[in-house]
Design a protein around this motif. Structure first.
Motif, PDB file in Angstrom:
ATOM      1  N   ASP A 157       8.409 -13.973  -0.588  1.00 16.07           N
ATOM      2  CA  ASP A 157       7.945 -15.344  -0.830  1.00 16.07           C
ATOM      3  C   ASP A 157       6.450 -15.486  -0.536  1.00 16.07           C
ATOM      4  O   ASP A 157       6.018 -16.373   0.194  1.00 16.07           O
ATOM      5  N   MET A 158       5.685 -14.574  -1.108  1.00 16.88           N
ATOM      6  CA  MET A 158       4.225 -14.552  -0.954  1.00 16.88           C
ATOM      7  C   MET A 158       3.604 -14.217  -2.310  1.00 16.88           C
ATOM      8  O   MET A 158       4.284 -13.718  -3.195  1.00 16.88           O
ATOM      9  N   ILE A 159       2.322 -14.440  -2.424  1.00 14.94           N
ATOM     10  CA  ILE A 159       1.561 -13.949  -3.560  1.00 14.94           C
ATOM     11  C   ILE A 159       0.803 -12.726  -3.056  1.00 14.94           C
ATOM     12  O   ILE A 159       0.069 -12.813  -2.075  1.00 14.94           O
ATOM     13  N   ILE A 160       0.997 -11.587  -3.717  1.00 12.59           N
ATOM     14  CA  ILE A 160       0.423 -10.327  -3.256  1.00 12.59           C
ATOM     15  C   ILE A 160      -0.399  -9.707  -4.382  1.00 12.59           C
ATOM     16  O   ILE A 160       0.047  -9.681  -5.531  1.00 12.59           O
ATOM     17  N   GLY A 161      -1.572  -9.224  -4.051  1.00  9.56           N
ATOM     18  CA  GLY A 161      -2.409  -8.584  -5.059  1.00  9.56           C
ATOM     19  C   GLY A 161      -3.449  -7.680  -4.428  1.00  9.56           C
ATOM     20  O   GLY A 161      -3.446  -7.452  -3.211  1.00  9.56           O
ATOM     21  N   ARG A 162      -4.342  -7.164  -5.286  1.00 11.06           N
ATOM     22  CA  ARG A 162      -5.480  -6.344  -4.851  1.00 11.06           C
ATOM     23  C   ARG A 162      -6.722  -6.895  -5.521  1.00 11.06           C
ATOM     24  O   ARG A 162      -6.662  -7.421  -6.632  1.00 11.06           O
ATOM     25  N   THR A 163      -7.840  -6.733  -4.850  1.00 12.60           N
ATOM     26  CA  THR A 163      -9.111  -7.142  -5.436  1.00 12.60           C
ATOM     27  C   THR A 163     -10.216  -6.251  -4.878  1.00 12.60           C
ATOM     28  O   THR A 163      -9.986  -5.466  -3.956  1.00 12.60           O
TER      29      THR A 163
ATOM     30  N   GLY B  28       0.817  -1.212   0.000  1.00 19.10           N
ATOM     31  CA  GLY B  28       0.000   0.000   0.000  1.00 19.10           C
ATOM     32  C   GLY B  28       0.850   1.262   0.000  1.00 19.10           C
ATOM     33  O   GLY B  28       0.564   2.225  -0.723  1.00 19.10           O
ATOM     34  N   GLY B  29       1.918   1.255   0.780  1.00 21.50           N
ATOM     35  CA  GLY B  29       2.813   2.414   0.845  1.00 21.50           C
ATOM     36  C   GLY B  29       3.514   2.670  -0.480  1.00 21.50           C
ATOM     37  O   GLY B  29       3.620   3.819  -0.929  1.00 21.50           O
ATOM     38  N   ALA B  30       3.994   1.597  -1.118  1.00 26.42           N
ATOM     39  CA  ALA B  30       4.680   1.746  -2.405  1.00 26.42           C
ATOM     40  C   ALA B  30       3.728   2.255  -3.483  1.00 26.42           C
ATOM     41  O   ALA B  30       4.093   3.121  -4.292  1.00 26.42           O
ATOM     42  N   LEU B  31       2.498   1.728  -3.495  1.00 28.30           N
ATOM     43  CA  LEU B  31       1.504   2.191  -4.469  1.00 28.30           C
ATOM     44  C   LEU B  31       1.150   3.663  -4.248  1.00 28.30           C
ATOM     45  O   LEU B  31       1.088   4.447  -5.196  1.00 28.30           O
ATOM     46  N   LYS B  32       0.924   4.013  -2.999  1.00 28.12           N
ATOM     47  CA  LYS B  32       0.544   5.392  -2.688  1.00 28.12           C
ATOM     48  C   LYS B  32       1.657   6.357  -3.071  1.00 28.12           C
ATOM     49  O   LYS B  32       1.403   7.413  -3.669  1.00 28.12           O
ATOM     50  N   GLU B  33       2.886   5.989  -2.773  1.00 26.50           N
ATOM     51  CA  GLU B  33       4.021   6.850  -3.108  1.00 26.50           C
ATOM     52  C   GLU B  33       4.143   7.024  -4.627  1.00 26.50           C
ATOM     53  O   GLU B  33       4.336   8.140  -5.123  1.00 26.50           O
ATOM     54  N   ALA B  34       4.009   5.923  -5.369  1.00 23.21           N
ATOM     55  CA  ALA B  34       4.096   5.991  -6.829  1.00 23.21           C
ATOM     56  C   ALA B  34       2.955   6.838  -7.398  1.00 23.21           C
ATOM     57  O   ALA B  34       3.160   7.642  -8.317  1.00 23.21           O
ATOM     58  N   LEU B  35       1.748   6.678  -6.855  1.00 27.59           N
ATOM     59  CA  LEU B  35       0.601   7.468  -7.312  1.00 27.59           C
ATOM     60  C   LEU B  35       0.792   8.956  -7.029  1.00 27.59           C
ATOM     61  O   LEU B  35       0.544   9.803  -7.897  1.00 27.59           O
ATOM     62  N   GLN B  36       1.211   9.265  -5.818  1.00 26.85           N
ATOM     63  CA  GLN B  36       1.404  10.669  -5.455  1.00 26.85           C
ATOM     64  C   GLN B  36       2.448  11.324  -6.359  1.00 26.85           C
ATOM     65  O   GLN B  36       2.256  12.459  -6.812  1.00 26.85           O
ATOM     66  N   GLN B  37       3.527  10.616  -6.632  1.00 27.21           N
ATOM     67  CA  GLN B  37       4.576  11.157  -7.487  1.00 27.21           C
ATOM     68  C   GLN B  37       4.059  11.373  -8.911  1.00 27.21           C
ATOM     69  O   GLN B  37       4.307  12.406  -9.526  1.00 27.21           O
ATOM     70  N   ALA B  38       3.336  10.391  -9.429  1.00 24.56           N
ATOM     71  CA  ALA B  38       2.805  10.492 -10.793  1.00 24.56           C
ATOM     72  C   ALA B  38       1.803  11.638 -10.912  1.00 24.56           C
ATOM     73  O   ALA B  38       1.827  12.399 -11.885  1.00 24.56           O
TER      74      ALA B  38
ATOM     75  N   GLN C 181       2.206  -0.190 -13.389  1.00 18.03           N
ATOM     76  CA  GLN C 181       3.205  -0.459 -12.354  1.00 18.03           C
ATOM     77  C   GLN C 181       2.720  -1.300 -11.182  1.00 18.03           C
ATOM     78  O   GLN C 181       3.523  -1.968 -10.537  1.00 18.03           O
ATOM     79  N   ALA C 182       1.439  -1.253 -10.875  1.00 19.02           N
ATOM     80  CA  ALA C 182       0.942  -1.929  -9.660  1.00 19.02           C
ATOM     81  C   ALA C 182       1.258  -3.422  -9.666  1.00 19.02           C
ATOM     82  O   ALA C 182       1.695  -3.978  -8.658  1.00 19.02           O
ATOM     83  N   GLY C 183       1.037  -4.076 -10.797  1.00 18.00           N
ATOM     84  CA  GLY C 183       1.320  -5.506 -10.885  1.00 18.00           C
ATOM     85  C   GLY C 183       2.785  -5.820 -10.652  1.00 18.00           C
ATOM     86  O   GLY C 183       3.122  -6.807  -9.981  1.00 18.00           O
ATOM     87  N   GLN C 184       3.667  -4.980 -11.199  1.00 22.85           N
ATOM     88  CA  GLN C 184       5.105  -5.213 -11.015  1.00 22.85           C
ATOM     89  C   GLN C 184       5.533  -4.949  -9.578  1.00 22.85           C
ATOM     90  O   GLN C 184       6.370  -5.661  -9.027  1.00 22.85           O
ATOM     91  N   ILE C 185       4.952  -3.917  -8.960  1.00 26.47           N
ATOM     92  CA  ILE C 185       5.249  -3.650  -7.549  1.00 26.47           C
ATOM     93  C   ILE C 185       4.849  -4.861  -6.700  1.00 26.47           C
ATOM     94  O   ILE C 185       5.596  -5.312  -5.835  1.00 26.47           O
ATOM     95  N   ALA C 186       3.666  -5.416  -6.976  1.00 28.19           N
ATOM     96  CA  ALA C 186       3.194  -6.604  -6.246  1.00 28.19           C
ATOM     97  C   ALA C 186       4.115  -7.793  -6.507  1.00 28.19           C
ATOM     98  O   ALA C 186       4.455  -8.543  -5.587  1.00 28.19           O
ATOM     99  N   ALA C 187       4.519  -7.979  -7.768  1.00 31.31           N
ATOM    100  CA  ALA C 187       5.376  -9.113  -8.128  1.00 31.31           C
ATOM    101  C   ALA C 187       6.730  -9.021  -7.439  1.00 31.31           C
ATOM    102  O   ALA C 187       7.234 -10.008  -6.886  1.00 31.31           O
ATOM    103  N   ASP C 188       7.318  -7.831  -7.466  1.00 28.72           N
ATOM    104  CA  ASP C 188       8.638  -7.650  -6.852  1.00 28.72           C
ATOM    105  C   ASP C 188       8.582  -7.880  -5.348  1.00 28.72           C
ATOM    106  O   ASP C 188       9.431  -8.573  -4.784  1.00 28.72           O
ATOM    107  N   LEU C 189       7.573  -7.313  -4.699  1.00 30.95           N
ATOM    108  CA  LEU C 189       7.443  -7.484  -3.250  1.00 30.95           C
ATOM    109  C   LEU C 189       7.123  -8.934  -2.912  1.00 30.95           C
ATOM    110  O   LEU C 189       7.686  -9.503  -1.975  1.00 30.95           O
ATOM    111  N   GLY C 190       6.240  -9.558  -3.686  1.00 29.90           N
ATOM    112  CA  GLY C 190       5.899 -10.960  -3.449  1.00 29.90           C
ATOM    113  C   GLY C 190       7.100 -11.869  -3.593  1.00 29.90           C
ATOM    114  O   GLY C 190       7.294 -12.796  -2.804  1.00 29.90           O
TER     115      GLY C 190
END
Length: 197
Positions: free
Chosen positions: A85-91, A46-56, A72-81
């Motif tokens: 060692d987790m699967i991370i996403g939004r729904t 959430g922090g990484a997404l918010k920061e990227a959104l605010q900057q954009a 970018q959101a999918g790549q941010i989730a993929a990199d963090l996951g």
């Protein structure tokens, strides 16, 4: 599959949804470490997404912010996951990207979140976790943390959108249903999965 991980884990989760069995309390594994790690992962994502959104948005306005969620959101989730060692996403119950549509388990949790919010629980406090066991005996820890609609979200998810934002969203997401939110509404949830040994 919206999650950034292996197809094997995707198959485990799909099987888990179809064949999930509740376990007696005395057979449930201690998942306190997974809960803590999942909370931290949701916070980081959430922090990484918010920061990227605010900057954009700062550099190019709300239409520029759309690119963050789209590109970018999918790549941010993929990199963090991958790192955790987790699967991370939004729904969400109202999705913009069809790849983020909830599976059956997530759908049930999102509906539970809506009911809990209607009973007065603050959206930013809603979370849920469970251990799912598939028909092969593989246990997977699953966690969801609600995403409340913040002021930043309204430029693209509110009920009155700038015509330029509206046009870009329609071009990128012709089946968009993620509109009409008000500040404090349940926007969706972070969703996390991790196979257990």
């Amino acid at each position: 599959m919206r999650y950034a991980s292996t197809l094997v884990l995707g198959a485990i989760l799909t099987a888990g949804i179809a064949f999930a069995r509740p376990q007696p309390a005395d057979e449930q594994p201690d998942v306190s470490a997974e809960v803590k790690a999942s909370r931290d992962a949701a916070r980081q994502f959430g922090g990484a997404l918010k920061e990227a959104l605010q900057q954009a948005i700062k550099t190019g306005g709300p239409t520029n912010g759309i690119a963050v969620c789209h590109d970018q959101a999918g790549q941010i989730a993929a990199d963090l996951g991958s790192k955790l060692d987790m699967i991370i996403g939004r729904t969400s119950l109202k999705t913009r990207n069809p790849g983020n549509a909830p599976d059956n388990w997530e759908l049930a949790v999102l509906k539970q979140f809506e009911a809990r919010k209607a009973q007065g629980e603050p959206a930013d406090k809603l979370e849920f976790f469970a251990v799912i066991e598939d028909d092969q005996g593989q246990k997977t820890f699953r966690y969801m943390k609600a995403i409340p609609t913040g002021a930043l979200c309204l430029a693209c998810h509110g009920d009155k959108l700038d015509p330029e934002v509206d046009a870009k969203l329609k071009a990128l997401y012709p089946n968009d249903t993620a509109r009409g939110f008000k500040e404090g509404d349940l926007r969706g949830a972070f969703t996390i999965a991790k196979p257990l040994p």
